[in-house]
Design a protein around this motif. Structure first.
Motif, PDB file in Angstrom:
ATOM      1  N   SER A  19      -0.044   0.215 -14.372  1.00  0.00           N
ATOM      2  CA  SER A  19       0.832  -1.215 -14.632  1.00  0.00           C
ATOM      3  C   SER A  19       1.696  -1.108 -13.738  1.00  0.00           C
ATOM      4  CB  SER A  19       1.167  -1.788 -16.352  1.00  0.00           C
ATOM      5  OG  SER A  19       1.315  -0.303 -16.137  1.00  0.00           O
ATOM      6  N   TRP A  20       2.441   0.373 -13.921  1.00  0.00           N
ATOM      7  CA  TRP A  20       4.386   0.826 -13.103  1.00  0.00           C
ATOM      8  C   TRP A  20       3.832  -0.288 -12.551  1.00  0.00           C
ATOM      9  CZ3 TRP A  20       5.807   3.339  -9.257  1.00  0.00           C
ATOM     10  CH2 TRP A  20       4.628   4.523  -8.766  1.00  0.00           C
ATOM     11  N   LEU A  21       2.498  -0.349 -11.312  1.00  0.00           N
ATOM     12  CA  LEU A  21       3.018  -0.409  -9.487  1.00  0.00           C
ATOM     13  C   LEU A  21       3.100  -1.777  -9.344  1.00  0.00           C
ATOM     14  CD1 LEU A  21      -0.434   1.656  -8.147  1.00  0.00           C
ATOM     15  CD2 LEU A  21       2.343   1.571  -8.265  1.00  0.00           C
ATOM     16  N   GLY A  22       3.210  -2.943 -11.145  1.00  0.00           N
ATOM     17  CA  GLY A  22       2.678  -4.310 -10.490  1.00  0.00           C
ATOM     18  C   GLY A  22       3.501  -5.375 -11.410  1.00  0.00           C
ATOM     19  N   THR A  23       4.568  -4.457 -12.244  1.00  0.00           N
ATOM     20  CA  THR A  23       5.748  -5.012 -13.722  1.00  0.00           C
ATOM     21  C   THR A  23       6.475  -4.761 -13.594  1.00  0.00           C
ATOM     22  OG1 THR A  23       5.233  -2.877 -14.285  1.00  0.00           O
ATOM     23  CG2 THR A  23       3.660  -4.952 -15.257  1.00  0.00           C
ATOM     24  N   ASP A  24       8.074  -6.241 -14.386  1.00  0.00           N
ATOM     25  CA  ASP A  24       8.776  -5.893 -13.909  1.00  0.00           C
ATOM     26  C   ASP A  24       9.219  -4.415 -14.502  1.00  0.00           C
ATOM     27  OD1 ASP A  24       8.957  -8.471 -13.084  1.00  0.00           O
ATOM     28  OD2 ASP A  24       9.432  -9.237 -14.872  1.00  0.00           O
ATOM     29  N   ILE A  25       8.579  -3.889 -15.403  1.00  0.00           N
ATOM     30  CA  ILE A  25       9.222  -2.717 -15.907  1.00  0.00           C
ATOM     31  C   ILE A  25       9.142  -1.615 -15.116  1.00  0.00           C
ATOM     32  CG2 ILE A  25       7.358  -1.746 -17.396  1.00  0.00           C
ATOM     33  CD1 ILE A  25      11.007  -1.265 -18.552  1.00  0.00           C
ATOM     34  N   GLY A  26       7.818  -1.920 -14.521  1.00  0.00           N
ATOM     35  CA  GLY A  26       7.817  -1.285 -12.828  1.00  0.00           C
ATOM     36  C   GLY A  26       8.316  -0.334 -12.281  1.00  0.00           C
ATOM     37  N   LYS A  27       9.121  -2.062 -12.101  1.00  0.00           N
ATOM     38  CA  LYS A  27       9.892  -1.483 -10.777  1.00  0.00           C
ATOM     39  C   LYS A  27      11.188  -0.886 -11.295  1.00  0.00           C
ATOM     40  CE  LYS A  27       9.637  -6.807  -8.832  1.00  0.00           C
ATOM     41  NZ  LYS A  27      10.327  -7.372  -9.314  1.00  0.00           N
ATOM     42  N   PHE A  59       0.390   7.265  -0.063  1.00  0.00           N
ATOM     43  CA  PHE A  59      -0.249   5.518  -0.648  1.00  0.00           C
ATOM     44  C   PHE A  59      -1.398   6.350  -0.825  1.00  0.00           C
ATOM     45  CE2 PHE A  59       3.757   3.740  -1.682  1.00  0.00           C
ATOM     46  CZ  PHE A  59       3.379   3.625  -2.372  1.00  0.00           C
ATOM     47  N   TRP A  60      -1.973   6.861  -1.161  1.00  0.00           N
ATOM     48  CA  TRP A  60      -4.349   8.111  -1.507  1.00  0.00           C
ATOM     49  C   TRP A  60      -4.813   6.842  -2.432  1.00  0.00           C
ATOM     50  CZ3 TRP A  60      -5.496  11.032   1.761  1.00  0.00           C
ATOM     51  CH2 TRP A  60      -4.348  11.821   2.969  1.00  0.00           C
ATOM     52  N   LEU A  61      -6.067   6.738  -1.199  1.00  0.00           N
ATOM     53  CA  LEU A  61      -6.843   5.937  -2.042  1.00  0.00           C
ATOM     54  C   LEU A  61      -8.218   6.839  -1.848  1.00  0.00           C
ATOM     55  CD1 LEU A  61      -6.971   1.938  -1.072  1.00  0.00           C
ATOM     56  CD2 LEU A  61      -6.379   2.720  -3.167  1.00  0.00           C
ATOM     57  N   GLY A  82       8.078 -10.439  -2.121  1.00  0.00           N
ATOM     58  CA  GLY A  82       7.510 -10.390  -3.505  1.00  0.00           C
ATOM     59  C   GLY A  82       6.138 -10.170  -3.379  1.00  0.00           C
ATOM     60  N   ILE A  83       5.936  -8.790  -3.057  1.00  0.00           N
ATOM     61  CA  ILE A  83       4.832  -7.853  -2.814  1.00  0.00           C
ATOM     62  C   ILE A  83       4.982  -6.892  -3.424  1.00  0.00           C
ATOM     63  CG2 ILE A  83       3.129  -6.441  -1.227  1.00  0.00           C
ATOM     64  CD1 ILE A  83       4.367  -9.001   0.911  1.00  0.00           C
ATOM     65  N   THR A  84       3.518  -6.612  -4.720  1.00  0.00           N
ATOM     66  CA  THR A  84       3.498  -4.891  -5.525  1.00  0.00           C
ATOM     67  C   THR A  84       3.539  -3.521  -4.433  1.00  0.00           C
ATOM     68  OG1 THR A  84       1.650  -5.243  -6.437  1.00  0.00           O
ATOM     69  CG2 THR A  84       3.340  -6.481  -7.658  1.00  0.00           C
ATOM     70  N   LEU A  85       3.901  -2.953  -4.941  1.00  0.00           N
ATOM     71  CA  LEU A  85       3.574  -1.355  -5.149  1.00  0.00           C
ATOM     72  C   LEU A  85       1.948  -1.609  -4.597  1.00  0.00           C
ATOM     73  CD1 LEU A  85       6.198   0.722  -7.420  1.00  0.00           C
ATOM     74  CD2 LEU A  85       5.998  -0.433  -4.232  1.00  0.00           C
ATOM     75  N   ASN A  86       1.630  -1.965  -5.549  1.00  0.00           N
ATOM     76  CA  ASN A  86       0.125  -2.383  -6.071  1.00  0.00           C
ATOM     77  C   ASN A  86      -0.921  -2.425  -4.250  1.00  0.00           C
ATOM     78  OD1 ASN A  86      -2.378  -1.558  -7.722  1.00  0.00           O
ATOM     79  ND2 ASN A  86      -2.965  -3.848  -6.384  1.00  0.00           N
ATOM     80  N   SER A  87       0.213  -3.247  -3.442  1.00  0.00           N
ATOM     81  CA  SER A  87      -0.668  -3.712  -1.990  1.00  0.00           C
ATOM     82  C   SER A  87      -0.228  -2.269  -1.167  1.00  0.00           C
ATOM     83  CB  SER A  87       0.188  -4.836  -2.387  1.00  0.00           C
ATOM     84  OG  SER A  87      -0.061  -6.397  -3.075  1.00  0.00           O
ATOM     85  N   LEU A  88       0.640  -1.938  -1.675  1.00  0.00           N
ATOM     86  CA  LEU A  88       1.200  -0.563  -0.459  1.00  0.00           C
ATOM     87  C   LEU A  88      -0.020   0.347  -0.069  1.00  0.00           C
ATOM     88  CD1 LEU A  88       4.587   0.271  -0.783  1.00  0.00           C
ATOM     89  CD2 LEU A  88       3.468  -1.447   0.647  1.00  0.00           C
ATOM     90  N   GLY A 134      -1.292 -17.441   1.554  1.00  0.00           N
ATOM     91  CA  GLY A 134      -1.469 -18.005   0.313  1.00  0.00           C
ATOM     92  C   GLY A 134      -2.151 -16.958  -0.915  1.00  0.00           C
ATOM     93  N   MET A 135      -3.319 -16.467  -0.130  1.00  0.00           N
ATOM     94  CA  MET A 135      -4.572 -15.964  -1.137  1.00  0.00           C
ATOM     95  C   MET A 135      -3.950 -14.876  -0.989  1.00  0.00           C
ATOM     96  SD  MET A 135      -8.001 -17.005  -0.680  1.00  0.00           S
ATOM     97  CE  MET A 135      -8.726 -17.239   1.224  1.00  0.00           C
ATOM     98  N   PHE A 136      -3.471 -13.654   0.027  1.00  0.00           N
ATOM     99  CA  PHE A 136      -3.431 -12.762  -0.379  1.00  0.00           C
ATOM    100  C   PHE A 136      -1.855 -12.547  -0.471  1.00  0.00           C
ATOM    101  CE2 PHE A 136       0.754 -10.321   1.257  1.00  0.00           C
ATOM    102  CZ  PHE A 136      -0.413  -8.702   1.221  1.00  0.00           C
ATOM    103  N   ALA A 137      -0.788 -13.474  -0.620  1.00  0.00           N
ATOM    104  CA  ALA A 137       0.079 -13.637  -1.484  1.00  0.00           C
ATOM    105  C   ALA A 137      -0.092 -13.775  -3.401  1.00  0.00           C
ATOM    106  CB  ALA A 137       1.318 -14.552  -1.067  1.00  0.00           C
ATOM    107  N   ILE A 138      -0.751 -14.063  -3.693  1.00  0.00           N
ATOM    108  CA  ILE A 138      -1.443 -14.051  -4.791  1.00  0.00           C
ATOM    109  C   ILE A 138      -1.605 -12.888  -5.371  1.00  0.00           C
ATOM    110  CG2 ILE A 138      -2.789 -15.644  -7.147  1.00  0.00           C
ATOM    111  CD1 ILE A 138      -2.874 -17.922  -4.936  1.00  0.00           C
ATOM    112  N   GLU A 139      -2.941 -12.674  -4.297  1.00  0.00           N
ATOM    113  CA  GLU A 139      -3.525 -11.037  -4.690  1.00  0.00           C
ATOM    114  C   GLU A 139      -2.004 -10.178  -5.251  1.00  0.00           C
ATOM    115  OE1 GLU A 139      -6.090  -8.121  -5.324  1.00  0.00           O
ATOM    116  OE2 GLU A 139      -6.567 -10.346  -5.514  1.00  0.00           O
ATOM    117  N   ALA A 140      -1.585 -10.190  -4.095  1.00  0.00           N
ATOM    118  CA  ALA A 140       0.176  -9.325  -3.539  1.00  0.00           C
ATOM    119  C   ALA A 140       0.584  -9.377  -4.585  1.00  0.00           C
ATOM    120  CB  ALA A 140       0.438  -9.279  -2.256  1.00  0.00           C
ATOM    121  N   ILE A 141       0.930  -9.723  -5.188  1.00  0.00           N
ATOM    122  CA  ILE A 141       1.801 -10.020  -6.923  1.00  0.00           C
ATOM    123  C   ILE A 141       2.195  -9.690  -8.297  1.00  0.00           C
ATOM    124  CG2 ILE A 141       3.096 -12.286  -6.474  1.00  0.00           C
ATOM    125  CD1 ILE A 141       1.452 -13.721  -8.363  1.00  0.00           C
TER     126      ILE A 141
END
Length: 417
Positions: free
Chosen positions: A34-42, A94-96, A144-150, A326-333
């Motif tokens: 959750s830290w990768l995509g929340t305000d508290i995570g920032k 960033f590892w997967l 507006g792109i979250t760390l989760n996208s990286l 637009g779809m990417f931007a929704i997924e990336a927020i």
């Protein structure tokens, strides 16, 4: 000094553990994603930069690590430094992990460990890496792109950023009407409530299957006091309200107390909570924004979007929000929750950027809208199927060509998928 306010325990642990490490000592800590995509995570991420060199973030690309928790885990590898300003040239990997950790053999385990330690991709079948400097991460986050996208290659965003605009410069972003106690606010069709207190509303995201939105249920919306209703002889509404007066909610509170809110009656739901466009609060496999023919009342399960300037090209904005970017931007927020849905709440959607309609010529606009009309004539498909549709590809390429970026089509598509 960093203050988190209401936060999870893990937000504090690395800073306490900092005291126990020698300079240059390493800390590996597993956290919710959750830290990768929340305000508290920032805030957490910014604070970490002052206490540690952030070496690697590791996440599963194949099943959750912990079967007894719905959250997705991330492994954070940190090196202690003296508390100081971050060096924007520092890099983060960033590892997967592309295999289920329960089925790894000895060689694959060693490959993952050696890859992360060396910051080098040794076998892409086992683990893949994307590396960014802190300054590049900052630039990407500013869109507006979250760390989760990286974990995916989003370096192409630098080429399109000048063609983007904050969504809030064109649209007001809010959540739909939130009231609770559905039995009261969503009566069955067999009721004796006077018709003026029954309003159509869009409630169920699963029933919204088209780019054109409509209502799917009736709601009880009464802005009059019981005395006013009595004087009007509206006994249907009175009887309906009184049916719920002595019912308690799950915590034992009577509904008139539990549903009470300032400036309105406890049984009141505001049908002025309207939208020009809507998108699901927690989308799953379909990423899209639907448009109403006229402003319409929507429920809390949706994020609602309202045009700030009614003279704006509502149709063009609708098309751009549904383009591949637009779809990417929704997924990336947002960030992925463990049960598969995306957390894309209204507070996150406010941070989204979209393609600026002012960058598109009148002739391009006509062609974009003609192509989008073909897409609108069918139901919305899952993202993978959308991107296989030849008409959709032609539309997406046209939108990107209109801003001089058609060469980014494959990169955006890959990042989204």
């Amino acid at each position: 000094e960093f203050t988190f306010g209401k936060a999870d325990l893990y937000n504090y642990l690395p800073f306490k553990l900092h005291e126990l490490l020698e300079d240059g000592g390493n800390l590996g800590i597993i956290l919710s994603n959750s830290w990768l995509g929340t305000d508290i995570g920032k805030k957490f991420y910014k604070a970490l930069q002052h206490y540690y060199h952030i070496k690697s973030v590791v996440m599963s690309n194949c099943n959750r690590w912990f079967k007894n928790a719905d959250v997705i885990g991330t492994l954070l590898i940190l090196e202690k430094k003296q508390i100081s300003e971050p060096n924007l040239n520092d890099e983060i990997c960033f590892w997967l992990v592309n295999k289920d950790i329960r089925t790894l053999d000895i060689h694959e385990k060693e490959t993952i460990v050696n890859s992360v330690v060396l910051s080098e991709e040794l076998d892409a079948d086992v683990a893949t890496m994307k590396k960014y400097t802190m300054s590049v991460i900052e630039q990407i986050s500013d869109l507006g792109i979250t760390l989760n996208s990286l974990f995916h290659d989003v370096i192409w965003t630098d080429k399109i950023k000048d063609k983007l605009i904050p969504i809030e410069s064109l649209l007001t972003v809010k959540r739909g009407e939130r009231r609770g106690w559905n039995d009261l606010f969503y009566p069955s069709e067999e009721n004796e409530i006077e018709s003026e207190y029954i309003k159509p509303v869009l409630k169920n995201p699963a029933l919204l299957k088209s780019y054109t939105a409509g209502t799917d249920i009736q709601a009880f919306c009464c802005h009059k006091s019981k005395e006013e209703l009595q004087a009007l002889g509206h006994t249907g509404a009175i009887n309906w309200i009184e049916k719920f007066e002595n019912i308690k909610n799950g915590t034992g509170k009577l509904l008139p107390m539990a549903l009470r809110r300032s400036g309105s009656y406890w049984y009141e739901m505001d049908d002025a909570t309207k939208a020009d466009y809507v998108t699901a609060l927690n989308p799953d496999k379909r990423l899209f924004v639907a448009k109403f023919d006229e402003p319409t009342f929507v429920d809390q399960r949706f994020t609602r979007l309202l045009l700030k300037n009614k003279a704006s090209s509502a149709e063009l904005i609708h098309a751009l929000l549904n383009s591949v970017y637009g779809m990417f931007a929704i997924e990336a927020i947002g960030f992925g929750r463990g049960l598969g849905v995306l957390d894309a709440s209204s507070s996150k959607l406010k941070n989204m950027y979209m393609i600026n309609p002012d960058k598109i010529s009148e002739s391009d606009k006509k062609e974009i809208l003609d192509l989008f009309a073909e897409i609108k004539s069918r139901d919305v498909m899952d993202v993978e199927d959308e991107l296989k549709d030849p008409i959709r590809e032609k539309f997406d390429r046209k939108v990107l060509a209109a801003i001089g970026q058609e060469d980014l089509y494959e990169a955006i598509k890959k990042s989204l998928l």
